[in-house]
Design an enzyme around this catalytic site. Structure first.
Site, mmCIF file in Angstrom:
data_model
loop_
_atom_site.group_PDB
_atom_site.id
_atom_site.type_symbol
_atom_site.label_atom_id
_atom_site.label_comp_id
_atom_site.label_asym_id
_atom_site.label_seq_id
_atom_site.Cartn_x
_atom_site.Cartn_y
_atom_site.Cartn_z
ATOM 1 N N GLY A 1 0.837 -1.213 0.000
ATOM 2 C CA GLY A 1 0.000 0.000 0.000
ATOM 3 C C GLY A 1 0.863 1.251 0.000
ATOM 4 C CG HIS A 2 3.344 2.269 3.373
ATOM 5 N ND1 HIS A 2 3.347 1.148 4.162
ATOM 6 C CD2 HIS A 2 2.828 3.268 4.132
ATOM 7 C CE1 HIS A 2 2.863 1.451 5.354
ATOM 8 N NE2 HIS A 2 2.533 2.722 5.371
ATOM 9 N N GLY B 1 -3.506 6.803 1.745
ATOM 10 C CA GLY B 1 -4.250 5.585 1.393
ATOM 11 C C GLY B 1 -5.723 5.713 1.753
ATOM 12 C CG MET C 1 -1.747 -4.762 1.443
ATOM 13 S SD MET C 1 -0.167 -5.560 1.353
ATOM 14 C CE MET C 1 -0.436 -6.648 -0.031
ATOM 15 C CG ASP D 1 -5.554 5.025 7.324
ATOM 16 O OD1 ASP D 1 -5.918 4.426 8.340
ATOM 17 O OD2 ASP D 1 -4.490 4.764 6.728
HETATM 18 O O1 PAF Z 1 -1.557 7.169 7.878
HETATM 19 C C1 PAF Z 1 -0.505 7.290 8.539
HETATM 20 O O2 PAF Z 1 0.440 6.529 8.395
HETATM 21 C C2 PAF Z 1 -0.416 8.416 9.560
HETATM 22 O O3 PAF Z 1 -1.632 8.648 10.167
HETATM 23 C C3 PAF Z 1 0.166 9.714 8.957
HETATM 24 C C4 PAF Z 1 -0.739 10.281 7.877
HETATM 25 C C5 PAF Z 1 1.548 9.459 8.376
HETATM 26 C C6 PAF Z 1 0.306 10.767 10.052
HETATM 27 O O4 PAF Z 1 1.160 10.348 11.069
#
Ligand code: PAF
Length: 283
Positions: free
Chosen positions: A36-37, A148, A185, A151
């Site tokens: 996902g990242h 993503g 993920m 969230d």
């Molecule tokens: O989604 C995340 O990983 C975190 O909430 C973020 C946006 C990096 C903020 O810390």
């Protein structure tokens, strides 16, 4: 790829790219990279001259009983993966660089943060997210920022901050990346033992069951949610919440006639997982 730990260092690198007329894309993360990242990094790489990934496990978005200490951390692995995606800068600050002594400012978004994860975890969570993301926008000054869709509420909160504070950044919500059995993920999937891992796939199956009922023409929110509830119950999962809300301001829905967000959070084994589907309206 450069690893930079200071605000001044990132600002300098961004200034150099801008001086050559380049655009800047930011991918805010807390590390423990998964596919996902990587998809966010790919989207940023495809559209920007300079790609900055921030790696910061933000303490202010974790409650005192949450998993801040246990949160998976492996900067060397993350750096290697980011480099493979063509990321230019990994901004990996210490907490004191982001929250120096005397830090006293919080960004709070009313309304949107009172429900779903804001209600289940507490207001501190989205205050922490909104504050750190606003700081990252101030530090990196990106043209585009990538988050993503898993969230979903976080994306809505950040979009609202950007709109309300007139921040000059475009927000991109990238599709949820799933395991072959549908599990979204998440860095927290590493907490799942074999049994919990198998049961966790029920979250997406539940959302799909609800989506099928909606696609078949059902518009009553309780009936749609009920279809998902039955799948979770069969898997022995009692959700923190399973709710159908409007996909803009998150107001609760009795009837679905526009785009709707079906969002779920549940503890499965040692992990608290979230997932969602957007049900497309016909309006
Ligand atoms: O989604 C995340 O990983 C975190 O909430 C973020 C946006 C990096 C903020 O810390």
């Amino acid at each position: 790829m450069k690893i930079i730990r200071t605000v001044d260092g990132v600002r300098e690198a961004v200034r150099e790219a801008r001086a050559q007329g380049g655009t800047v894309g930011l991918v805010p993360t807390m590390g423990a990279f998964h596919a996902g990242h990587l998809s966010l990094m790919q989207a940023a790489r495809a559209a920007n001259d300079l790609v900055v990934v921030s790696l910061f496990v933000n303490p202010t978005q974790f409650g005192p009983t949450e998993d801040l200490d246990a949160y998976p951390r492996d900067e060397a692995r993350d750096a290697e993966l980011a480099e493979q995606q063509g990321v230019d800068i990994l901004f990996a600050p210490e907490a004191a660089e982001i929250y120096p002594d005397g830090f006293a400012t919080t960004i709070h978004v009313s309304g949107l943060t009172d429900v779903l994860d804001g209600a289940a975890r507490g207001a501190f969570h989205f205050d922490g997210v909104a504050t750190v993301v606003t700081k990252l926008f101030g530090i990196v000054a990106p043209d585009d920022a990538y988050f993503g869709q898993k969230d979903a509420q976080q994306v809505l909160v950040i979009r609202r901050v950007v709109r309300d504070l007139n921040l000059p950044v475009r927000i991109h919500a990238c599709p949820i990346v799933r395991e072959p059995d549908g599990l979204a993920m998440s860095s927290r999937n590493v907490y799942l033992d074999a049994d919990a891992r198998q049961r966790a796939a029920a979250l997406n199956r539940a959302l799909e069951a609800a989506a099928s009922v909606h696609e078949a023409g059902e518009r009553n929110a309780a009936a749609i949610v009920g279809a998902a509830e039955r799948v979770l119950a069969d898997a022995g999962i009692l959700p923190d919440y399973l709710e159908l809300r409007s996909n803009d301001d998150l107001h609760p829905l009795e009837t679905v006639d526009g785009d709707a967000l079906l969002a779920v959070a549940a503890r499965v084994g040692a992990a608290r997982l979230i997932d969602n589907h957007v049900l497309k309206g016909t309006r």
